[in-house]
Design a protein around this motif. Structure first.
Motif, PDB file in Angstrom:
ATOM      1  N   VAL A   1       0.828  -1.229   0.000  1.00 14.42           N
ATOM      2  CA  VAL A   1       0.000   0.000   0.000  1.00 14.42           C
ATOM      3  C   VAL A   1       0.851   1.264   0.000  1.00 14.42           C
ATOM      4  O   VAL A   1       0.384   2.326  -0.409  1.00 14.42           O
ATOM      5  N   GLY A   2       2.114   1.159   0.416  1.00 14.91           N
ATOM      6  CA  GLY A   2       2.974   2.346   0.451  1.00 14.91           C
ATOM      7  C   GLY A   2       2.398   3.398   1.375  1.00 14.91           C
ATOM      8  O   GLY A   2       2.002   3.100   2.509  1.00 14.91           O
ATOM      9  N   THR A   3       2.296   4.627   0.888  1.00 13.67           N
ATOM     10  CA  THR A   3       1.773   5.726   1.708  1.00 13.67           C
ATOM     11  C   THR A   3       0.261   5.880   1.564  1.00 13.67           C
ATOM     12  O   THR A   3      -0.310   6.825   2.088  1.00 13.67           O
ATOM     13  N   GLY A   4      -0.348   4.984   0.791  1.00 14.95           N
ATOM     14  CA  GLY A   4      -1.801   5.064   0.614  1.00 14.95           C
ATOM     15  C   GLY A   4      -2.208   5.979  -0.533  1.00 14.95           C
ATOM     16  O   GLY A   4      -3.359   6.434  -0.612  1.00 14.95           O
ATOM     17  N   TYR A   5      -1.276   6.217  -1.430  1.00 12.22           N
ATOM     18  CA  TYR A   5      -1.506   7.130  -2.572  1.00 12.22           C
ATOM     19  C   TYR A   5      -2.798   6.798  -3.316  1.00 12.22           C
ATOM     20  O   TYR A   5      -3.611   7.681  -3.601  1.00 12.22           O
ATOM     21  N   PHE A   6      -3.002   5.528  -3.634  1.00 13.44           N
ATOM     22  CA  PHE A   6      -4.243   5.115  -4.295  1.00 13.44           C
ATOM     23  C   PHE A   6      -5.317   4.731  -3.262  1.00 13.44           C
ATOM     24  O   PHE A   6      -6.486   5.026  -3.425  1.00 13.44           O
ATOM     25  N   ALA A   7      -4.894   4.014  -2.234  1.00 12.27           N
ATOM     26  CA  ALA A   7      -5.857   3.362  -1.346  1.00 12.27           C
ATOM     27  C   ALA A   7      -6.794   4.342  -0.637  1.00 12.27           C
ATOM     28  O   ALA A   7      -7.988   4.065  -0.487  1.00 12.27           O
ATOM     29  N   LEU A   8      -6.274   5.492  -0.224  1.00  9.23           N
ATOM     30  CA  LEU A   8      -7.123   6.390   0.552  1.00  9.23           C
ATOM     31  C   LEU A   8      -8.150   7.079  -0.350  1.00  9.23           C
ATOM     32  O   LEU A   8      -9.316   7.242   0.039  1.00  9.23           O
TER      33      LEU A   8
ATOM     34  N   ALA B   1      -2.052  -3.698   3.186  1.00 10.59           N
ATOM     35  CA  ALA B   1      -0.980  -4.641   3.493  1.00 10.59           C
ATOM     36  C   ALA B   1       0.364  -4.085   3.030  1.00 10.59           C
ATOM     37  O   ALA B   1       0.465  -3.508   1.937  1.00 10.59           O
ATOM     38  N   ASP B   2       1.374  -4.238   3.864  1.00 13.83           N
ATOM     39  CA  ASP B   2       2.728  -3.854   3.437  1.00 13.83           C
ATOM     40  C   ASP B   2       3.743  -4.604   4.285  1.00 13.83           C
ATOM     41  O   ASP B   2       3.463  -4.996   5.422  1.00 13.83           O
ATOM     42  N   VAL B   3       4.896  -4.797   3.683  1.00 12.20           N
ATOM     43  CA  VAL B   3       5.977  -5.493   4.366  1.00 12.20           C
ATOM     44  C   VAL B   3       6.768  -4.503   5.226  1.00 12.20           C
ATOM     45  O   VAL B   3       7.554  -4.901   6.079  1.00 12.20           O
ATOM     46  N   GLU B   4       6.530  -3.222   4.982  1.00  9.07           N
ATOM     47  CA  GLU B   4       7.265  -2.177   5.711  1.00  9.07           C
ATOM     48  C   GLU B   4       6.312  -1.534   6.726  1.00  9.07           C
ATOM     49  O   GLU B   4       5.417  -0.771   6.348  1.00  9.07           O
ATOM     50  N   PRO B   5       6.500  -1.841   8.007  1.00  9.36           N
ATOM     51  CA  PRO B   5       5.550  -1.335   9.012  1.00  9.36           C
ATOM     52  C   PRO B   5       5.476   0.187   9.059  1.00  9.36           C
ATOM     53  O   PRO B   5       4.422   0.754   9.367  1.00  9.36           O
ATOM     54  N   ARG B   6       6.585   0.849   8.713  1.00 14.79           N
ATOM     55  CA  ARG B   6       6.541   2.320   8.769  1.00 14.79           C
ATOM     56  C   ARG B   6       5.611   2.882   7.702  1.00 14.79           C
ATOM     57  O   ARG B   6       5.040   3.952   7.879  1.00 14.79           O
ATOM     58  N   MET B   7       5.454   2.173   6.593  1.00 11.10           N
ATOM     59  CA  MET B   7       4.483   2.614   5.578  1.00 11.10           C
ATOM     60  C   MET B   7       3.071   2.529   6.178  1.00 11.10           C
ATOM     61  O   MET B   7       2.255   3.431   6.000  1.00 11.10           O
TER      62      MET B   7
END
Ligand SMILES: C[S@@+](CC[C@H](N)C(=O)[O-])C[C@H]1O[C@@H](n2cnc3c(N)ncnc32)[C@H](O)[C@@H]1O
Length: 217
Positions: free
Chosen positions: A68-75, A89-95
């Motif tokens: 999902v990254g920063t949520g650019y599309f998702a939000l 979902a993301d493998v990078e918890p900070r994202m």
């Protein structure tokens, strides 16, 4: 570690270990929301496609974006579908932390669920429970190593009539930004992978110049 910068932060040998060497580094997250990106890959075009009613006319309700990254599309997707819930979902918890903060600011937090993919399980389908009406993999396919099994697992997580949308870097597009050409997955290969994974209908949507978009159901 040498770390050539290919203009998108996809440095070689970034220290992610086997299977993660193409992964987008968190430190470059600013690029995911940069103005330049909003011009090359405006979110609304893809969000329109992923929000369309399903084959049976149902509006997608259970959404997932993997990577999902920063949520650019998702939000924006959630704002477009006011009844829907999103699994981010993301493998990078900070994202995921970034998405959480932004979802709160935009009054969407109640409709977002977070799935932290364990690095060791990144090549399998994370703890996605239940099935989904619409799944998004945006600029992620080229970062996955075990594409065939990955997409097959995703196919098994779709509700009847549901769809998976894959949008990714076109190897024929310019390389002054984005991952190096040899990391990119040609559209023909992506299509064959989706068909091999069990999707019977794979349609291309011409949304962007530098990225291809495949809608698979
Ligand atoms: C290039 S970014 C794209 C982010 C977002 N989809 C977008 O288009 O703005 C790729 C994202 O996928 C995540 N990622 C990479 N491999 C993953 C995997 N196997 N499972 C879940 N997330 C993954 C990275 O941490 C990163 O946040």
């Amino acid at each position: 570690m040498h770390g050539h910068d290919h203009g998108h932060g996809h440095d070689h040998g970034h220290g992610h270990g086997p299977g993660g060497e193409r992964r987008f580094p968190f430190e470059k997250m600013g690029r995911l929301d940069a103005l330049e990106r909003q011009v090359r890959q405006p979110a609304h075009a893809l969000v329109k496609t992923i929000s369309e009613p399903l084959e049976d006319g149902r509006v997608p309700q259970r959404l997932v974006e993997i990577g999902v990254g920063t949520g650019y599309f998702a939000l924006l997707w959630l704002e477009t579908l006011p009844e829907a819930e999103l699994w981010a979902a993301d493998v990078e918890p900070r994202m995921l932390g970034v998405v959480m903060g932004r979802a709160m600011e935009r009054g969407l937090a109640r409709r977002v669920h977070f799935i932290e993919v364990a690095a060791a399980e990144a090549e399998r389908i994370p703890a996605l429970e239940g099935t989904f009406d619409a799944m998004l993999m945006a600029n992620l396919l080229h970062e996955i190593d075990q594409r065939e099994s990955y997409l097959t697992d995703l196919h098994g997580k779709l509700t009847p009539g549901g769809r998976l949308v894959v949008c990714d870097w076109d190897p024929r597009a310019s390389t002054d930004h984005g991952p190096p050409v040899d990391h990119r997955v040609p559209i023909e290969e992506a299509r064959a992978l989706l068909e091999g994974a069990g999707f019977t209908r794979v349609e291309e949507r011409p949304l962007y110049g530098d990225f291809y978009t495949l809608v698979a159901s």
